[in-house]
Design a protein around this motif. Structure first.
Motif, PDB file in Angstrom:
ATOM      1  N   CYS A 132      -3.051   0.488   6.743  1.00 44.76           N
ATOM      2  CA  CYS A 132      -1.916  -0.357   6.326  1.00 44.76           C
ATOM      3  C   CYS A 132      -0.596  -0.003   7.000  1.00 44.76           C
ATOM      4  O   CYS A 132       0.121  -0.904   7.451  1.00 44.76           O
ATOM      5  N   CYS A 189       0.880  -1.165   0.000  1.00 45.10           N
ATOM      6  CA  CYS A 189       0.000   0.000   0.000  1.00 45.10           C
ATOM      7  C   CYS A 189       0.915   1.211   0.000  1.00 45.10           C
ATOM      8  O   CYS A 189       1.370   1.645   1.060  1.00 45.10           O
ATOM      9  N   CYS A 206      -6.405   4.533   5.205  1.00 46.07           N
ATOM     10  CA  CYS A 206      -6.462   3.098   5.510  1.00 46.07           C
ATOM     11  C   CYS A 206      -5.636   2.831   6.765  1.00 46.07           C
ATOM     12  O   CYS A 206      -5.122   3.752   7.385  1.00 46.07           O
ATOM     13  N   LYS A 250      -6.092   2.004  -8.133  1.00 47.96           N
ATOM     14  CA  LYS A 250      -6.482   2.326  -6.754  1.00 47.96           C
ATOM     15  C   LYS A 250      -6.785   3.824  -6.642  1.00 47.96           C
ATOM     16  O   LYS A 250      -7.734   4.205  -5.964  1.00 47.96           O
ATOM     17  N   GLY A 289      -0.469   4.062   2.235  1.00 51.44           N
ATOM     18  CA  GLY A 289      -0.475   3.825   3.676  1.00 51.44           C
ATOM     19  C   GLY A 289       0.906   3.497   4.230  1.00 51.44           C
ATOM     20  O   GLY A 289       1.304   4.018   5.267  1.00 51.44           O
TER      21      GLY A 289
HETATM   22 ZN   LIG Z   1      -3.553   0.997   2.733  1.00 55.91          ZN
END
Ligand SMILES: [Zn+2]
Ligand SMILES: Nc1nc2c(ncn2[C@@H]2O[C@H](COP(=O)(O)OP(=O)(O)OP(=O)(O)O)[C@@H](O)[C@H]2O)c(=O)[nH]1
Length: 367
Positions: free
Chosen positions: A240, A227, A238, A274, A230
């Motif tokens: 992550c 990610c 998020c 994403k 993140g």
């Molecule tokens: Zn993430």
């Protein structure tokens, strides 16, 4: 002749070709089509495909078809019939959700009912594997496989058989260790990084080993999907980044563990897609709806790769740090023993609370 490329090698090349806007040829028995990625194919090439093809379709997933209110007669995919006037602008608006809100009444799109859809399906698979929008232009060639091979030879295009392509996907799960070295980490100075390379030419994955975990006991393990937002730049959308650091800290505390850093950005759709999903989330869709509107499933990851890498490292049983029951299920299906699920609940903040609630409600995450 061993210099000839295998189907896996030709597939890897075709994925790169689609990304740079080139066309490729797909065959199925005597039938064949020229294909291109909807988001990348140059308009001049589209005109060539239109000229050469007996028909020109835009293949999309049933998920995307639902957003476009187009009928999906082929189950998981739909074939939009393109007319002589349908050019780059229409293709982009059908494939790319970026303008959905500005133009809520796209279409109507006519979809194909008759004839096989295997070439279209294979073309969409390739665009997904190339981390492009899951939408492909497909021009069926009146002269079939023979014409495809002649065109390919003349213009240096790849020719791939759709059925062989599907069979070759198993190679993505075969990885070779490439290199490893000691890397002292903030969490633990006893860190070691191993790099694994999939045989299908897709992205490498990494294993971070902390300490020297015994191979004959369940290892504290995490399957972490990349990610960028993140893990690297501290995104608050998020959890992550905090999960990554908490997992390493826990392994350091216990003195042993292994964290797989799997390059499956965005649950397997790639960073560009994403960010397309994030842009839809800015318009009010949740993380699952956003994936669907682009044309993806909620989660496109294949966790079997994680089991393969763990086994290559000599582990057969894990204590898995996760809140995702699918990860546990996939490890067990791949023959790895999950002795324990260790919850990893960290990093909730006001900006990711709704995201975490959606994962619990729609994707079965345990909170
Ligand atoms: Zn993430
Ligand atoms: N498509 C998409 N991917 C996202 C979004 N937010 C985070 N991700 C990706 O989701 C993945 C998160 O993976 P993990 O934390 O390993 O997995 P998980 O399914 O949440 O399970 P656990 O963390 O183990 O409980 C990463 O690849 C992120 O890039 C989003 O809104 N859309």
């Amino acid at each position: 002749m061993t210099l000839a490329l295998t189907i896996e090698e030709r597939a890897a090349r075709a994925r790169a070709e689609l990304r740079i806007g080139a066309a490729a040829a797909l065959t199925s028995g005597a039938r064949a089509a020229l294909i291109g990625a909807a988001e990348a194919l140059a308009p001049e090439r589209l005109e060539d495909m239109r000229r050469l093809g007996a028909s020109l379709d835009l293949a999309i997933t049933a998920r995307r078809a639902e957003t476009l209110k187009a009928r999906a007669y082929d189950g998981d995919i739909a074939r939009i019939i393109l007319g002589p006037e349908d050019g780059a602008a229409l293709i982009r608006s059908a494939a790319d959700p970026a303008s959905d809100l500005d133009a809520p009444l796209k279409g109507p799109f006519r979809t194909r009912r008759e004839g096989p859809a295997d070439l279209h399906r294979a073309a969409i698979r390739l665009t997904k594997q190339a981390h492009l929008l899951p939408a492909a232009l497909v021009a069926e060639l009146p002269g079939g496989a023979e014409q495809a091979r002649a065109l390919a030879a003349e213009h240096g295009l790849s020719v791939l058989d759709a059925a062989e392509l599907a069979a070759a996907e198993a190679e993505a799960l075969v990885v070779d260790p490439v290199a490893r070295a000691r890397v002292p980490l903030a969490a633990s100075e006893a860190g070691r990084v191993h790099v694994f390379r999939p045989r299908d030419g897709s992205e490498e994955h990494y294993a971070v080993e902390i300490g020297d975990p015994p191979r004959d006991a369940p290892v504290l393990a995490r399957l972490h999907s990349a990610c960028f937002t993140g893990d690297v730049i501290g995104s608050l959308k998020c959890d992550c980044g905090p999960q990554l650091r908490a997992a390493l800290a826990r392994m350091a505390q216990e003195g042993a563990g292994v964290l797989l850093y799997l390059n499956q950005e965005g649950r397997g759709i790639g960073l560009a897609n994403k960010m397309r999903a994030y842009s839809l989330q800015d318009q009010g869709f949740d993380t699952v709806e956003a994936n669907h509107r682009i044309g993806f499933e909620d989660d496109e990851r294949d966790f079997r790769i994680g089991a393969t890498i763990l086994r290559r490292l000599g582990f057969s049983a894990v204590r898995l740090l996760t809140n995702n029951p699918r990860k546990v299920g996939m490890m067990e299906q791949s023959g790895l023993t999950v002795a324990e699920r260790v919850p990893l609940i960290v990093g909730e903040n006001p900006l990711n609370a709704a995201y975490l609630r959606t994962k619990a409600a729609k994707s079965g995450h345990l909170m």
